[in-house]
Write an enzyme that holds these catalytic residues in place. Sequence first.
Site, mmCIF file in Angstrom:
data_model
loop_
_atom_site.group_PDB
_atom_site.id
_atom_site.type_symbol
_atom_site.label_atom_id
_atom_site.label_comp_id
_atom_site.label_asym_id
_atom_site.label_seq_id
_atom_site.Cartn_x
_atom_site.Cartn_y
_atom_site.Cartn_z
ATOM 1 N N ARG A 104 20.214 8.307 73.960
ATOM 2 C CA ARG A 104 19.232 7.187 74.723
ATOM 3 C C ARG A 104 19.186 6.062 73.727
ATOM 4 O O ARG A 104 19.328 6.190 72.360
ATOM 5 C CB ARG A 104 17.871 7.753 74.982
ATOM 6 C CG ARG A 104 17.388 8.312 73.698
ATOM 7 C CD ARG A 104 15.613 8.574 74.070
ATOM 8 N NE ARG A 104 15.119 8.905 72.717
ATOM 9 C CZ ARG A 104 13.896 9.159 72.628
ATOM 10 N NH1 ARG A 104 12.949 9.262 73.526
ATOM 11 N NH2 ARG A 104 13.472 9.836 71.436
ATOM 12 N N HIS B 91 28.864 3.914 69.831
ATOM 13 C CA HIS B 91 28.014 4.565 68.657
ATOM 14 C C HIS B 91 27.717 5.968 68.756
ATOM 15 O O HIS B 91 27.835 6.882 68.130
ATOM 16 C CB HIS B 91 27.078 3.628 68.062
ATOM 17 C CG HIS B 91 27.647 2.250 67.954
ATOM 18 N ND1 HIS B 91 28.648 2.168 67.270
ATOM 19 C CD2 HIS B 91 26.893 1.152 67.914
ATOM 20 C CE1 HIS B 91 28.881 0.930 66.898
ATOM 21 N NE2 HIS B 91 27.745 0.026 67.387
ATOM 22 N N LEU C 250 14.470 16.936 53.238
ATOM 23 C CA LEU C 250 15.376 16.128 52.554
ATOM 24 C C LEU C 250 15.374 14.697 52.733
ATOM 25 O O LEU C 250 16.379 14.342 53.378
ATOM 26 C CB LEU C 250 16.974 17.032 52.505
ATOM 27 C CG LEU C 250 17.877 16.153 51.514
ATOM 28 C CD1 LEU C 250 17.796 16.421 50.159
ATOM 29 C CD2 LEU C 250 19.298 16.910 52.080
ATOM 30 N N THR C 251 14.412 14.125 52.297
ATOM 31 C CA THR C 251 14.501 12.620 52.264
ATOM 32 C C THR C 251 15.313 11.889 51.303
ATOM 33 O O THR C 251 14.890 12.252 49.978
ATOM 34 C CB THR C 251 13.229 12.174 52.478
ATOM 35 O OG1 THR C 251 12.394 12.665 53.524
ATOM 36 C CG2 THR C 251 12.980 10.545 52.504
ATOM 37 N N HIS D 10 31.263 0.846 63.463
ATOM 38 C CA HIS D 10 30.817 1.153 62.251
ATOM 39 C C HIS D 10 29.653 2.266 62.152
ATOM 40 O O HIS D 10 29.461 2.568 60.912
ATOM 41 C CB HIS D 10 30.213 -0.325 61.820
ATOM 42 C CG HIS D 10 28.827 -0.596 62.478
ATOM 43 N ND1 HIS D 10 28.702 -0.802 63.804
ATOM 44 C CD2 HIS D 10 27.385 -0.605 61.953
ATOM 45 C CE1 HIS D 10 27.413 -1.012 63.980
ATOM 46 N NE2 HIS D 10 26.675 -1.092 62.984
ATOM 47 N N TYR E 67 15.782 16.902 57.712
ATOM 48 C CA TYR E 67 14.557 17.628 57.712
ATOM 49 C C TYR E 67 14.575 18.662 58.691
ATOM 50 O O TYR E 67 15.049 18.422 59.790
ATOM 51 C CB TYR E 67 13.393 16.804 57.517
ATOM 52 C CG TYR E 67 12.884 16.060 58.727
ATOM 53 C CD1 TYR E 67 13.319 14.596 58.499
ATOM 54 C CD2 TYR E 67 12.164 16.297 59.733
ATOM 55 C CE1 TYR E 67 12.879 13.736 59.467
ATOM 56 C CE2 TYR E 67 11.810 15.432 60.718
ATOM 57 C CZ TYR E 67 12.057 14.017 60.613
ATOM 58 O OH TYR E 67 11.917 13.157 61.595
ATOM 59 N N GLY F 104 32.390 -17.235 62.190
ATOM 60 C CA GLY F 104 31.574 -16.648 63.103
ATOM 61 C C GLY F 104 30.569 -15.770 62.625
ATOM 62 O O GLY F 104 30.451 -15.682 61.346
ATOM 63 N N ASP F 105 29.802 -15.122 63.440
ATOM 64 C CA ASP F 105 28.634 -14.278 62.967
ATOM 65 C C ASP F 105 28.893 -13.084 62.129
ATOM 66 O O ASP F 105 28.430 -12.774 61.159
ATOM 67 C CB ASP F 105 27.805 -13.951 64.275
ATOM 68 C CG ASP F 105 26.311 -14.105 64.145
ATOM 69 O OD1 ASP F 105 26.049 -15.156 63.786
ATOM 70 O OD2 ASP F 105 25.803 -13.207 64.883
ATOM 71 N N LYS G 287 35.003 -3.865 68.266
ATOM 72 C CA LYS G 287 34.613 -3.800 69.734
ATOM 73 C C LYS G 287 34.452 -5.119 70.228
ATOM 74 O O LYS G 287 34.067 -5.914 69.500
ATOM 75 C CB LYS G 287 33.784 -2.814 70.038
ATOM 76 C CG LYS G 287 32.303 -3.234 69.603
ATOM 77 C CD LYS G 287 31.213 -2.419 70.244
ATOM 78 C CE LYS G 287 29.773 -2.958 70.425
ATOM 79 N NZ LYS G 287 29.132 -2.961 69.433
HETATM 80 C C1 BG6 Z 1 26.530 -3.139 67.350
HETATM 81 C C2 BG6 Z 1 25.738 -3.660 68.579
HETATM 82 O O1 BG6 Z 1 27.649 -2.321 67.238
HETATM 83 O O2 BG6 Z 1 25.406 -2.319 66.568
HETATM 84 C C3 BG6 Z 1 24.502 -4.429 68.348
HETATM 85 O O3 BG6 Z 1 26.549 -4.651 69.183
HETATM 86 C C4 BG6 Z 1 23.456 -3.480 67.328
HETATM 87 O O4 BG6 Z 1 23.900 -4.743 69.513
HETATM 88 C C5 BG6 Z 1 24.214 -2.983 66.209
HETATM 89 O O5 BG6 Z 1 22.420 -4.313 67.171
HETATM 90 C C6 BG6 Z 1 23.462 -1.928 65.643
HETATM 91 O O6 BG6 Z 1 24.036 -1.594 64.216
HETATM 92 P P1 BG6 Z 1 22.956 -1.264 63.028
HETATM 93 O O7 BG6 Z 1 24.109 -0.946 61.982
HETATM 94 O O8 BG6 Z 1 22.112 -2.202 62.788
HETATM 95 O O9 BG6 Z 1 22.338 -0.098 63.554
#
Ligand code: BG6
Length: 482
Positions: free
Chosen positions: A332, A237, A397-398, A175, A376, A15-16, A145
């Site tokens: 958002r 996230h 702080l970049t 992640h 920053y 898979g992907d 997920k």
């Molecule tokens: C995934 C979502 O969990 O996170 C995606 O299913 C999204 O839709 C991705 O594109 C974004 O992850 P990152 O690490 O590229 O910000």
Amino acid sequence: DRKIPHTFVIFGASGDLAKKKIYPTLWWLYRDDLLPKPTKFCGYARSKLTIEKLKENCKQYMKVQAHEVDKYDEFWDLNEYVAGNYDGRTGFELLNQQLELMENKNRANRIFYLALPPSVFDEVTVNIKNICMSTCGWNRVIVEKPFGRDDVSSKALSDHLAGLFSEEQLYRIDHYLGKEMVQNLMTIRFGNKILSSTWNRENIASVLITFKEPFGTQGRGGYFDEFGIIRDVMQNHLLQILSLVAMEKPVSCHPDDIRDEKVKVLKSIAALELKDMVLGQYVGNPQGRTEDERTGYLEDETVDKNSTTPTYALAVLHINNERWQDVPFILRCGKALNDRKAEVRIQYHDVPGDIFEGNSKRNELVIRVQPGEALYFKMMTKTPGITFDIEETELDLTYEHRYRGFYLPDAYERLILDVFCGSQMHFVRSDELCEAWRIFTPILHRIEKERIKPIPYLYGSRGPKEANRKCEENNFKYYGSY
Ligand code: BG6
């Protein structure tokens, strides 16, 4: 544990996610000698694949340098692949035989990565439990997920998993918890007196947490239309980031102490209401440069033509506790916007008793998660020179400047390594998940039941204008164009 063989099993190997993230991550960890030795890898999926074909699939994501070619071949020599169904025992029995062969029938530790669609989840986990567990080493299961689609389905999944594995064996991946600046939030907050003592409603006016992507559903329309942006990004996230920004100081850095605090702050958040939301859905931009930009969400062939699934969402969350009462937390997120960005903006109150004729702007601490990790602090200074004007500038702080040449691992690298090490600090515990669904389930059900129409916004724009208005109504002052 370092001498005991480890075997890493990837379900959904064709898979992907496997080709874009899991195999590349395993290769990078192997390349950098971070994995215990010996570790071997075994893919499992329905398609009849060879290691050669798998290698080919992953090629463009592996980032192999010319001098690494030998080591890269060595990595693939440690790989096996078994084709089999997700239901029934046969495939899993074959898999287990293969694992025993790879481990020379020795004592071994096993990690199972489930990069699978939810539809086969239950059967696969039952089969792992009944057929594939290592009998004399540890077993850990990494779960991706979606963890259900609302409180009830998520609870059913949690109960199912809890019937098979202990909480210590389960690693629920979000992640975002593996990203450098997300992991940095605890250090920033609890390692700096100047921040820890101003991190409260007396000083902070509002918090804005943003996720933007400049592309649409890109062939994932089928999955996306069923889940929508709230489940895809916000409920997991962004809420995880919020909980790290808002939680109280844990008693230690022990994973359970941290997760106890995250759960506590989530419990203080009321379920979301429609009045606190803006929903959007992108439409094609006739002036777009690419076909993708000209294609609206509803024109994606994998999406239902009458879909009301939001591709953009803004939500204002209210935390009812002593630290945060009346401080809006604005989340958002959106697809097909003008930019790729994930960041947290902590906006401080106006300075009381202004003596600069209203020219002072609010302080802002910006934690940029991506692209280009940065921290920053926006502050006012006197314009240099003979003038007595004031202007806004940054303490900057970049990371690219301060830590030039530093290797920042991908989120998956850290997280998969954590699983080898047995650290659950950056993984989601089941009670966190339960609270996250409590906050979002009623609104998701309402949006779906009433088929609430999202506001159309142009592909490549900043999203619906109503979203800016909502920020302003919630004590976030716009000075530029974020
Ligand atoms: C995934 C979502 O969990 O996170 C995606 O299913 C999204 O839709 C991705 O594109 C974004 O992850 P990152 O690490 O590229 O910000």
